[in-house]
Design a protein around this motif. Structure first.
Motif, PDB file in Angstrom:
ATOM      1  N   MET A 156       0.831  -1.185   0.000  1.00  0.00           N
ATOM      2  CA  MET A 156       0.000   0.000   0.000  1.00  0.00           C
ATOM      3  C   MET A 156       0.875   1.248   0.000  1.00  0.00           C
ATOM      4  O   MET A 156       1.870   1.321   0.708  1.00  0.00           O
ATOM      5  CB  MET A 156      -0.911  -0.017   1.220  1.00  0.00           C
ATOM      6  N   GLN A 157       0.505   2.221  -0.788  1.00  0.00           N
ATOM      7  CA  GLN A 157       1.258   3.455  -0.913  1.00  0.00           C
ATOM      8  C   GLN A 157       1.001   4.372   0.279  1.00  0.00           C
ATOM      9  O   GLN A 157      -0.122   4.502   0.745  1.00  0.00           O
ATOM     10  CB  GLN A 157       0.857   4.164  -2.212  1.00  0.00           C
ATOM     11  N   ARG A 158       2.051   4.988   0.776  1.00  0.00           N
ATOM     12  CA  ARG A 158       1.946   5.928   1.884  1.00  0.00           C
ATOM     13  C   ARG A 158       1.436   7.272   1.372  1.00  0.00           C
ATOM     14  O   ARG A 158       1.880   7.753   0.333  1.00  0.00           O
ATOM     15  CB  ARG A 158       3.334   6.090   2.492  1.00  0.00           C
ATOM     16  N   VAL A 159       0.524   7.883   2.089  1.00  0.00           N
ATOM     17  CA  VAL A 159      -0.020   9.191   1.725  1.00  0.00           C
ATOM     18  C   VAL A 159       0.530  10.219   2.703  1.00  0.00           C
ATOM     19  O   VAL A 159       0.311  10.118   3.904  1.00  0.00           O
ATOM     20  CB  VAL A 159      -1.566   9.183   1.756  1.00  0.00           C
ATOM     21  N   GLU A 160       1.244  11.205   2.172  1.00  0.00           N
ATOM     22  CA  GLU A 160       1.894  12.224   2.991  1.00  0.00           C
ATOM     23  C   GLU A 160       1.047  13.491   3.086  1.00  0.00           C
ATOM     24  O   GLU A 160       1.525  14.599   2.855  1.00  0.00           O
ATOM     25  CB  GLU A 160       3.268  12.560   2.406  1.00  0.00           C
ATOM     26  N   ALA A 161      -0.234  13.331   3.413  1.00  0.00           N
ATOM     27  CA  ALA A 161      -1.128  14.483   3.543  1.00  0.00           C
ATOM     28  C   ALA A 161      -2.263  14.121   4.485  1.00  0.00           C
ATOM     29  O   ALA A 161      -2.612  12.953   4.635  1.00  0.00           O
ATOM     30  CB  ALA A 161      -1.677  14.874   2.178  1.00  0.00           C
ATOM     31  N   ASP A 162      -2.826  15.138   5.117  1.00  0.00           N
ATOM     32  CA  ASP A 162      -3.976  14.916   5.998  1.00  0.00           C
ATOM     33  C   ASP A 162      -5.268  14.774   5.206  1.00  0.00           C
ATOM     34  O   ASP A 162      -6.219  14.167   5.675  1.00  0.00           O
ATOM     35  CB  ASP A 162      -4.114  16.074   6.994  1.00  0.00           C
ATOM     36  N   VAL A 163      -5.305  15.361   4.008  1.00  0.00           N
ATOM     37  CA  VAL A 163      -6.495  15.304   3.168  1.00  0.00           C
ATOM     38  C   VAL A 163      -6.134  14.590   1.877  1.00  0.00           C
ATOM     39  O   VAL A 163      -5.119  14.894   1.245  1.00  0.00           O
ATOM     40  CB  VAL A 163      -7.014  16.731   2.845  1.00  0.00           C
ATOM     41  N   ALA A 164      -6.958  13.619   1.491  1.00  0.00           N
ATOM     42  CA  ALA A 164      -6.783  12.914   0.219  1.00  0.00           C
ATOM     43  C   ALA A 164      -8.086  13.024  -0.554  1.00  0.00           C
ATOM     44  O   ALA A 164      -9.172  12.913   0.021  1.00  0.00           O
ATOM     45  CB  ALA A 164      -6.430  11.449   0.459  1.00  0.00           C
ATOM     46  N   VAL A 165      -7.978  13.255  -1.858  1.00  0.00           N
ATOM     47  CA  VAL A 165      -9.157  13.468  -2.682  1.00  0.00           C
ATOM     48  C   VAL A 165      -8.923  12.857  -4.061  1.00  0.00           C
ATOM     49  O   VAL A 165      -7.794  12.835  -4.557  1.00  0.00           O
ATOM     50  CB  VAL A 165      -9.473  14.981  -2.785  1.00  0.00           C
ATOM     51  N   GLY A 200      -5.085  24.929   4.710  1.00  0.00           N
ATOM     52  CA  GLY A 200      -3.687  25.338   4.567  1.00  0.00           C
ATOM     53  C   GLY A 200      -2.711  24.179   4.555  1.00  0.00           C
ATOM     54  O   GLY A 200      -1.510  24.385   4.455  1.00  0.00           O
ATOM     55  N   GLY A 201      -3.217  22.960   4.652  1.00  0.00           N
ATOM     56  CA  GLY A 201      -2.354  21.783   4.628  1.00  0.00           C
ATOM     57  C   GLY A 201      -2.222  21.205   3.236  1.00  0.00           C
ATOM     58  O   GLY A 201      -2.778  21.709   2.262  1.00  0.00           O
ATOM     59  N   THR A 202      -1.501  20.118   3.153  1.00  0.00           N
ATOM     60  CA  THR A 202      -1.259  19.437   1.887  1.00  0.00           C
ATOM     61  C   THR A 202      -2.432  18.539   1.531  1.00  0.00           C
ATOM     62  O   THR A 202      -3.041  17.927   2.397  1.00  0.00           O
ATOM     63  CB  THR A 202       0.026  18.594   2.002  1.00  0.00           C
ATOM     64  N   VAL A 203      -2.718  18.453   0.232  1.00  0.00           N
ATOM     65  CA  VAL A 203      -3.784  17.590  -0.274  1.00  0.00           C
ATOM     66  C   VAL A 203      -3.157  16.561  -1.206  1.00  0.00           C
ATOM     67  O   VAL A 203      -2.435  16.918  -2.137  1.00  0.00           O
ATOM     68  CB  VAL A 203      -4.844  18.405  -1.055  1.00  0.00           C
ATOM     69  N   ALA A 204      -3.440  15.293  -0.957  1.00  0.00           N
ATOM     70  CA  ALA A 204      -3.002  14.231  -1.865  1.00  0.00           C
ATOM     71  C   ALA A 204      -4.088  14.042  -2.910  1.00  0.00           C
ATOM     72  O   ALA A 204      -5.262  13.891  -2.586  1.00  0.00           O
ATOM     73  CB  ALA A 204      -2.776  12.933  -1.103  1.00  0.00           C
ATOM     74  N   VAL A 205      -3.689  14.053  -4.174  1.00  0.00           N
ATOM     75  CA  VAL A 205      -4.631  13.845  -5.277  1.00  0.00           C
ATOM     76  C   VAL A 205      -4.467  12.407  -5.746  1.00  0.00           C
ATOM     77  O   VAL A 205      -3.374  11.983  -6.116  1.00  0.00           O
ATOM     78  CB  VAL A 205      -4.362  14.836  -6.432  1.00  0.00           C
ATOM     79  N   LEU A 206      -5.577  11.666  -5.692  1.00  0.00           N
ATOM     80  CA  LEU A 206      -5.542  10.234  -5.992  1.00  0.00           C
ATOM     81  C   LEU A 206      -6.151   9.939  -7.353  1.00  0.00           C
ATOM     82  O   LEU A 206      -7.150  10.539  -7.751  1.00  0.00           O
ATOM     83  CB  LEU A 206      -6.322   9.459  -4.928  1.00  0.00           C
ATOM     84  N   VAL A 251      -0.083  21.842  -2.540  1.00  0.00           N
ATOM     85  CA  VAL A 251       0.293  22.585  -1.337  1.00  0.00           C
ATOM     86  C   VAL A 251      -0.088  24.048  -1.531  1.00  0.00           C
ATOM     87  O   VAL A 251      -0.107  24.538  -2.662  1.00  0.00           O
ATOM     88  CB  VAL A 251       1.803  22.465  -1.016  1.00  0.00           C
ATOM     89  N   PRO A 252      -0.371  24.762  -0.449  1.00  0.00           N
ATOM     90  CA  PRO A 252      -0.659  26.189  -0.582  1.00  0.00           C
ATOM     91  C   PRO A 252       0.541  26.931  -1.172  1.00  0.00           C
ATOM     92  O   PRO A 252       1.692  26.514  -0.999  1.00  0.00           O
ATOM     93  CB  PRO A 252      -0.920  26.638   0.854  1.00  0.00           C
ATOM     94  N   ALA A 253       0.267  28.026  -1.863  1.00  0.00           N
ATOM     95  CA  ALA A 253       1.329  28.794  -2.511  1.00  0.00           C
ATOM     96  C   ALA A 253       2.408  29.210  -1.515  1.00  0.00           C
ATOM     97  O   ALA A 253       3.606  29.116  -1.814  1.00  0.00           O
ATOM     98  CB  ALA A 253       0.742  30.018  -3.206  1.00  0.00           C
ATOM     99  N   ALA A 254       2.014  29.640  -0.333  1.00  0.00           N
ATOM    100  CA  ALA A 254       3.002  30.079   0.671  1.00  0.00           C
ATOM    101  C   ALA A 254       3.914  28.923   1.083  1.00  0.00           C
ATOM    102  O   ALA A 254       5.121  29.109   1.273  1.00  0.00           O
ATOM    103  CB  ALA A 254       2.295  30.661   1.887  1.00  0.00           C
ATOM    104  N   THR A 255       3.359  27.740   1.202  1.00  0.00           N
ATOM    105  CA  THR A 255       4.157  26.562   1.561  1.00  0.00           C
ATOM    106  C   THR A 255       5.136  26.218   0.448  1.00  0.00           C
ATOM    107  O   THR A 255       6.312  25.934   0.708  1.00  0.00           O
ATOM    108  CB  THR A 255       3.242  25.351   1.834  1.00  0.00           C
TER     109      THR A 255
END
Length: 81
Positions: free
Chosen positions: A1-10, A28-34, A44-48
């Protein structure tokens, strides 16, 4: 299984439907696109992103400084410049 490095996955299809809602939900956190339940990208947000690029630039400068740390200086007069 692949690890997801984000709190939100979509999924890509959910992202297409309402990208603003996804970004808001991430808070403001990272989003994993599946795609087919596999991570194909991270958002990731532009500032990040800008902070990440600055940190990478800083790290490159540190490497240059370390490489040059053992070099001997050459005396130069301001008039010679």
């Amino acid at each position: 299984m692949q690890r997801v490095e984000a709190d939100v996955a979509v999924s890509v299809s959910d992202l297409k439907k309402n990208p603003t809602a996804i970004v808001d939900r991430a808070g403001g956190g990272t989003v994993a696109v599946l795609n087919h339940n596999r991570v194909m990208a991270y958002m990731v947000p532009a500032a990040t992103y800008e902070a990440l690029i600055d940190a990478l630039d800083d790290q490159a400068l540190v490497e240059v400084a370390k490489a040059r740390a053992e070099e001997k200086g050459v005396p130069v007069s301001l008039d010679d410049l």
